[in-house]
Design a protein around this motif. Structure first.
Motif, PDB file in Angstrom:
ATOM      1  N   ALA A 111       0.907  -1.279   0.016  1.00 16.24           N
ATOM      2  CA  ALA A 111      -0.515   0.093  -0.136  1.00 16.24           C
ATOM      3  C   ALA A 111       0.324   1.040   0.633  1.00 16.24           C
ATOM      4  O   ALA A 111       0.531   2.072  -1.032  1.00 16.24           O
ATOM      5  CB  ALA A 111      -1.079   0.161   1.085  1.00 16.24           C
ATOM      6  N   GLU A 112       1.768   1.461   1.069  1.00 10.59           N
ATOM      7  CA  GLU A 112       2.713   2.309   0.858  1.00 10.59           C
ATOM      8  C   GLU A 112       3.122   2.428   0.043  1.00 10.59           C
ATOM      9  O   GLU A 112       3.980   3.393  -0.873  1.00 10.59           O
ATOM     10  CB  GLU A 112       4.219   2.219   2.136  1.00 10.59           C
ATOM     11  CG  GLU A 112       3.324   2.086   3.193  1.00 10.59           C
ATOM     12  CD  GLU A 112       4.810   2.200   4.556  1.00 10.59           C
ATOM     13  OE1 GLU A 112       5.086   1.644   4.409  1.00 10.59           O
ATOM     14  OE2 GLU A 112       4.039   1.579   5.853  1.00 10.59           O
ATOM     15  N   ALA A 113       4.005   1.644  -1.078  1.00 11.93           N
ATOM     16  CA  ALA A 113       4.587   1.432  -2.670  1.00 11.93           C
ATOM     17  C   ALA A 113       3.740   2.798  -3.771  1.00 11.93           C
ATOM     18  O   ALA A 113       4.747   3.549  -4.433  1.00 11.93           O
ATOM     19  CB  ALA A 113       4.872  -0.068  -3.223  1.00 11.93           C
ATOM     20  N   PHE A 114       2.221   2.725  -3.673  1.00 14.57           N
ATOM     21  CA  PHE A 114       1.399   2.874  -4.225  1.00 14.57           C
ATOM     22  C   PHE A 114       0.791   4.323  -3.490  1.00 14.57           C
ATOM     23  O   PHE A 114      -0.330   4.380  -4.744  1.00 14.57           O
ATOM     24  CB  PHE A 114       0.624   1.789  -5.002  1.00 14.57           C
ATOM     25  CG  PHE A 114       2.010   0.814  -6.160  1.00 14.57           C
ATOM     26  CD1 PHE A 114       1.916   1.201  -7.192  1.00 14.57           C
ATOM     27  CD2 PHE A 114       1.654  -1.095  -5.428  1.00 14.57           C
ATOM     28  CE1 PHE A 114       2.739  -0.521  -7.996  1.00 14.57           C
ATOM     29  CE2 PHE A 114       2.494  -1.457  -6.332  1.00 14.57           C
ATOM     30  CZ  PHE A 114       2.888  -0.953  -7.378  1.00 14.57           C
ATOM     31  N   LEU A 115      -0.609   4.304  -2.907  1.00  9.48           N
ATOM     32  CA  LEU A 115      -0.838   5.198  -1.977  1.00  9.48           C
ATOM     33  C   LEU A 115      -0.460   6.136  -1.148  1.00  9.48           C
ATOM     34  O   LEU A 115      -0.651   7.297  -0.837  1.00  9.48           O
ATOM     35  CB  LEU A 115      -1.348   3.799  -1.454  1.00  9.48           C
ATOM     36  CG  LEU A 115      -2.471   3.558  -2.128  1.00  9.48           C
ATOM     37  CD1 LEU A 115      -3.478   2.287  -1.313  1.00  9.48           C
ATOM     38  CD2 LEU A 115      -3.476   4.059  -3.525  1.00  9.48           C
ATOM     39  N   HIS A 116       1.271   6.141  -0.723  1.00 10.12           N
ATOM     40  CA  HIS A 116       1.529   6.564   0.329  1.00 10.12           C
ATOM     41  C   HIS A 116       2.384   7.926  -0.592  1.00 10.12           C
ATOM     42  O   HIS A 116       3.136   7.984  -1.781  1.00 10.12           O
ATOM     43  CB  HIS A 116       2.872   6.526   1.010  1.00 10.12           C
ATOM     44  CG  HIS A 116       3.332   7.566   1.308  1.00 10.12           C
ATOM     45  ND1 HIS A 116       3.633   8.311   1.805  1.00 10.12           N
ATOM     46  CD2 HIS A 116       2.752   7.567   3.096  1.00 10.12           C
ATOM     47  CE1 HIS A 116       4.621   9.164   3.015  1.00 10.12           C
ATOM     48  NE2 HIS A 116       3.258   8.203   4.022  1.00 10.12           N
ATOM     49  N   LYS A 117       2.404   9.457  -0.350  1.00 14.34           N
ATOM     50  CA  LYS A 117       1.720  10.489  -0.816  1.00 14.34           C
ATOM     51  C   LYS A 117       3.355  10.901  -1.653  1.00 14.34           C
ATOM     52  O   LYS A 117       3.582  11.695  -2.785  1.00 14.34           O
ATOM     53  CB  LYS A 117       1.160  11.512  -0.725  1.00 14.34           C
ATOM     54  CG  LYS A 117       1.206  12.695  -1.239  1.00 14.34           C
ATOM     55  CD  LYS A 117       0.297  13.220  -2.737  1.00 14.34           C
ATOM     56  CE  LYS A 117       0.134  14.081  -2.965  1.00 14.34           C
ATOM     57  NZ  LYS A 117       1.465  14.780  -4.010  1.00 14.34           N
ATOM     58  N   ASP A 118       4.694  10.140  -0.450  1.00 14.81           N
ATOM     59  CA  ASP A 118       5.802  10.594  -0.590  1.00 14.81           C
ATOM     60  C   ASP A 118       6.298   9.186  -1.864  1.00 14.81           C
ATOM     61  O   ASP A 118       8.070   9.384  -2.012  1.00 14.81           O
ATOM     62  CB  ASP A 118       6.486  10.614   0.169  1.00 14.81           C
ATOM     63  CG  ASP A 118       6.159  11.803   1.400  1.00 14.81           C
ATOM     64  OD1 ASP A 118       5.805  12.281   0.774  1.00 14.81           O
ATOM     65  OD2 ASP A 118       6.029  11.640   3.004  1.00 14.81           O
ATOM     66  N   SER A 119       5.710   8.691  -2.162  1.00 15.61           N
ATOM     67  CA  SER A 119       5.807   7.230  -3.129  1.00 15.61           C
ATOM     68  C   SER A 119       6.009   7.838  -4.404  1.00 15.61           C
ATOM     69  O   SER A 119       5.717   8.560  -4.588  1.00 15.61           O
ATOM     70  CB  SER A 119       5.377   5.911  -2.977  1.00 15.61           C
ATOM     71  OG  SER A 119       5.994   5.247  -3.713  1.00 15.61           O
ATOM     72  N   PRO A 120       7.360   7.354  -5.063  1.00 19.20           N
ATOM     73  CA  PRO A 120       7.163   7.608  -6.671  1.00 19.20           C
ATOM     74  C   PRO A 120       6.343   6.941  -7.194  1.00 19.20           C
ATOM     75  O   PRO A 120       6.791   7.583  -8.727  1.00 19.20           O
ATOM     76  CB  PRO A 120       8.539   7.149  -7.123  1.00 19.20           C
ATOM     77  CG  PRO A 120       9.196   7.244  -4.957  1.00 19.20           C
ATOM     78  CD  PRO A 120       8.732   6.367  -4.383  1.00 19.20           C
ATOM     79  N   LEU A 121       5.949   6.431  -6.700  1.00 27.79           N
ATOM     80  CA  LEU A 121       4.924   5.309  -7.584  1.00 27.79           C
ATOM     81  C   LEU A 121       3.228   5.880  -7.288  1.00 27.79           C
ATOM     82  O   LEU A 121       2.332   4.975  -7.702  1.00 27.79           O
ATOM     83  CB  LEU A 121       4.829   3.888  -8.112  1.00 27.79           C
ATOM     84  CG  LEU A 121       6.530   3.379  -8.213  1.00 27.79           C
ATOM     85  CD1 LEU A 121       6.253   2.087  -7.418  1.00 27.79           C
ATOM     86  CD2 LEU A 121       5.768   3.132  -9.629  1.00 27.79           C
TER      87      LEU A 121
END
Length: 281
Positions: A111-121
């Motif tokens: 979830a953090e990989a795709f839905l965290h505002k600071d993730s490049p993805l």
């Protein structure tokens, strides 16, 4: 973390302004060849940027398929990052099609990989699989609520193999697909103008009147175009829920590349056909 307006509200506005069409970005090897591109990272980047340039300013949703980027390793993932960022900058909402599904801290990591505002993805929404139990999605649900993003949960998919799981009957007499829809309706209860937790429901499945598709959330509908479903089929398949359907077209548009005008014209034709199909509903 910066919080966006909820995904459901942003999607409803985009669908009303641009129509509900979702165009897939599926750079598999055969399409790269059809476009005259090499099956390498340079071909991947050219393909993806061309699709974004052609349609990101006119369709509601773009849906890159993560697998076709991941197959090139870290350089392919870097192209996916650029594709997501450039598509969002051009005005499209981005649903990354990664179909992640796991438990506990691992699901939280996805979830953090795709839905965290600071993730490049960082994407507007993510496709996820509930088949380790709907509750296993809790970390993704929580982060989506926190960040203003959304989920599309596999419920009634268009692949024939899906039925052996999704049509399996539980002890309470409901099948698994219906149970997933029920969970999503609960997530979206009371949300206006539409909840942020959607279902993936195939447009090729025919009569779905035995299912309650009124989940107060979006229904991502693959299968329009090359898989055989047409815009005219949508009201028959989805009934009263058709206004929340986001029809996904991939090859039906992408086969017209690499010509940007041809890609735009194809997307515009599908959008017009979808509007016409929904006009009388």
């Amino acid at each position: 973390m910066t919080v966006l307006e909820p995904f459901g509200a942003r999607l409803r506005r985009a669908m009303d302004a641009r129509g509900p069409l979702c165009v897939g970005i599926d750079p598999h090897a055969s399409l790269l060849t059809e476009w005259g591109l090499n099956d390498d990272v340079a071909g991947l980047e050219r393909f993806s940027r061309t699709v974004v340039e052609a349609v990101a300013d006119r369709v509601a949703v773009l849906k890159p398929q993560s697998a076709f980027f991941e197959r090139f390793g870290s350089r392919g993932v870097a192209v996916l990052e650029k594709t997501v960022q450039e598509a969002r900058a051009a005005g499209a909402l981005v649903v990354t099609d990664a179909k992640r599904g796991d438990i506990g801290s691992t699901m939280a990591g996805y979830a953090e990989a795709f839905l965290h505002k600071d993730s490049p993805l960082f994407s507007d929404a993510l496709t996820v699989s509930p088949y380790l139990g709907y509750g296993s999605l809790s970390p993704a649900v929580a982060l989506a609520r926190e960040s203003g993003t959304g989920l599309f949960v596999l419920a009634l998919t268009s692949n024939p193999e899906g039925g052996e799981v999704q049509h399996a009957v539980r002890p309470d007499g409901r099948n698994v697909g219906a149970t997933i829809l029920g969970h999503l309706a609960a997530e979206n209860e009371g949300e206006e103008p539409m909840g942020s937790f959607g279902a993936v429901v195939g447009a090729t499945l025919g009569d779905l009147s035995s299912y309650d598709l009124a989940i107060n959330g979006p229904l991502l509908a693959p299968g329009v175009g090359a898989q055989g479903a047409t815009p005219a089929d949508l009201p028959k398949v989805f009934g009263a829920a058709v206004r929340n359907v986001v029809p996904n077209v991939s090859r039906g548009v992408l086969r017209h590349g690499p010509d940007i005008r041809a890609l735009r014209d194809s997307a515009d034709r599908f959008a017009q056909e979808i509007r016409a199909a929904l006009a009388g509903v």
